[in-house]
Write an enzyme that holds these catalytic residues in place. Structure first.
Site, short mmCIF file in Angstrom:
data_model
loop_
_atom_site.label_atom_id
_atom_site.label_comp_id
_atom_site.label_asym_id
_atom_site.label_seq_id
_atom_site.Cartn_x
_atom_site.Cartn_y
_atom_site.Cartn_z
N ASP A 138 -15.81 -2.19 1.44
CA ASP A 138 -15.54 -3.51 0.87
C ASP A 138 -16.67 -3.86 -0.08
O ASP A 138 -17.83 -4.00 0.35
CB ASP A 138 -15.47 -4.58 1.96
CG ASP A 138 -14.27 -4.46 2.87
OD1 ASP A 138 -13.32 -3.73 2.51
OD2 ASP A 138 -14.28 -5.09 3.95
N TRP B 101 -1.41 20.43 -5.61
CA TRP B 101 -2.04 19.11 -5.71
C TRP B 101 -1.00 18.02 -5.51
O TRP B 101 0.20 18.29 -5.49
CB TRP B 101 -2.82 18.93 -7.02
CG TRP B 101 -2.10 19.24 -8.33
CD1 TRP B 101 -0.84 19.76 -8.49
CD2 TRP B 101 -2.61 19.02 -9.63
NE1 TRP B 101 -0.55 19.91 -9.82
CE2 TRP B 101 -1.61 19.45 -10.56
CE3 TRP B 101 -3.79 18.52 -10.14
CZ2 TRP B 101 -1.78 19.38 -11.94
CZ3 TRP B 101 -3.95 18.45 -11.52
CH2 TRP B 101 -2.96 18.89 -12.40
N HIS C 23 -14.41 -8.06 -3.51
CA HIS C 23 -13.23 -8.10 -2.63
C HIS C 23 -12.95 -9.51 -2.14
O HIS C 23 -11.81 -9.86 -1.88
CB HIS C 23 -13.47 -7.16 -1.45
CG HIS C 23 -12.41 -7.17 -0.39
ND1 HIS C 23 -11.07 -7.09 -0.67
CD2 HIS C 23 -12.50 -7.29 0.97
CE1 HIS C 23 -10.38 -7.12 0.44
NE2 HIS C 23 -11.22 -7.26 1.45
N HIS D 6 -8.15 -0.52 0.34
CA HIS D 6 -8.71 -0.81 1.66
C HIS D 6 -7.84 -0.15 2.74
O HIS D 6 -7.21 -0.82 3.55
CB HIS D 6 -8.83 -2.32 1.85
CG HIS D 6 -9.71 -2.95 0.81
ND1 HIS D 6 -11.03 -3.25 1.03
CD2 HIS D 6 -9.46 -3.29 -0.48
CE1 HIS D 6 -11.57 -3.76 -0.07
NE2 HIS D 6 -10.62 -3.79 -1.01
#
Length: 264
Positions: free
Chosen positions: A80, A66, A84, A74
């Protein structure tokens, strides 16, 4: 669940298994080389993705692999949320953890302007062009994702994708009146684009600056960027699922955008 709804879901699974519905991935692979938006140097920059390994079948963890993710919300194909943008900051349910999940799913209306963009990288979608599309394909329904197909995803290098010159970036987007028309007159869920942002490259010089962000998020609508494979979708008839991570107070999130479309 009613018997009718259960039957619809069973039919969907049967159609998927029979190959009657295509599952189309509209997502750009997310890696260290994925292009992120360039902002003027006076503004804080959003980092691209870096992976830091935690363990990989070794003394740090003998049976598991991992990583730690570090990236801006973004980055790559992303969502969005209304919060935002400053125009959406005071709206209710405006963050990635508070938006009702029903709003992540909607019909796709794909508007193909590839030929126009080949002629001008600064092409802007207008109300008149949307209405011409509706004359051919029907009215855009409330709750739809409007996806702007520009061919921009064919630009695989960072330089070509951002297409920046001395006067800034040059890429297609939406005319201010068009964004207002889609948000207010058509009540769409939001818009999706192949470019790095939902506004045109030169939108910082518009009045107001970045009108698509300003309008869409001020009206509680969403944006999806850096889409691919839009050429595989019909103009209408597909269903798009675009669910961001449930980040508390999140302004956005990388996405795995999936479309369900009838087999041609």
């Amino acid at each position: 669940m009613s018997n009718g709804a259960a039957h619809v879901l069973a039919q969907l699974l049967t159609a998927l298994d029979a190959g009657q519905i295509n599952v189309i991935d509209l997502t750009t692979p997310l890696g260290a080389e994925t292009t992120v938006i360039d902002l003027p140097p006076m503004f804080a920059l959003s980092p691209g993705l870096t992976l830091t390994e935690i363990s990989r079948y070794d003394e740090r963890g003998p049976a598991w692999y991992w990583n730690i993710l570090n990236l801006g919300e973004h980055t790559g194909t992303h969502f969005d949320a209304p919060v935002h943008w400053v125009t959406g900051k005071d709206l209710p349910n405006n963050t990635t953890d508070t938006i009702p999940p029903r709003k992540f799913i909607g019909p796709a209306c794909v508007i193909d302007v590839t030929a126009d963009v080949e002629q001008s990288a600064d092409f802007l979608l207008t109300v008149e062009r949307v209405q011409a599309w509706e004359q051919q394909h029907g009215r855009i329904p409330a709750g739809a994702w409007v996806l702007l197909r520009t061919g921009w995803s064919r630009r695989t290098s960072k330089e070509a994708f951002l297409n920046a010159g001395p006067d800034g970036a040059h890429s297609p987007g939406f005319d201010k009146a068009c964004s207002e028309f889609l948000a207010k007159e058509r009540d769409v869920l939001g818009v999706g684009v192949e470019t790095v942002g939902t506004d045109a490259g030169q939108a910082g010089t518009f009045n107001p600056p970045f009108p698509n962000h300003n309008t869409m998020h001020g009206n509680g609508k969403f944006g999806i960027t850096s889409l691919v494979n839009l050429e595989l979708l019909p103009p209408t008839g597909a269903l798009v699922i675009a669910a961001p991570l449930k980040i508390v107070d999140g302004s956005g999130s990388p996405l795995r955008v999936i479309a369900l479309a009838p087999t041609a």
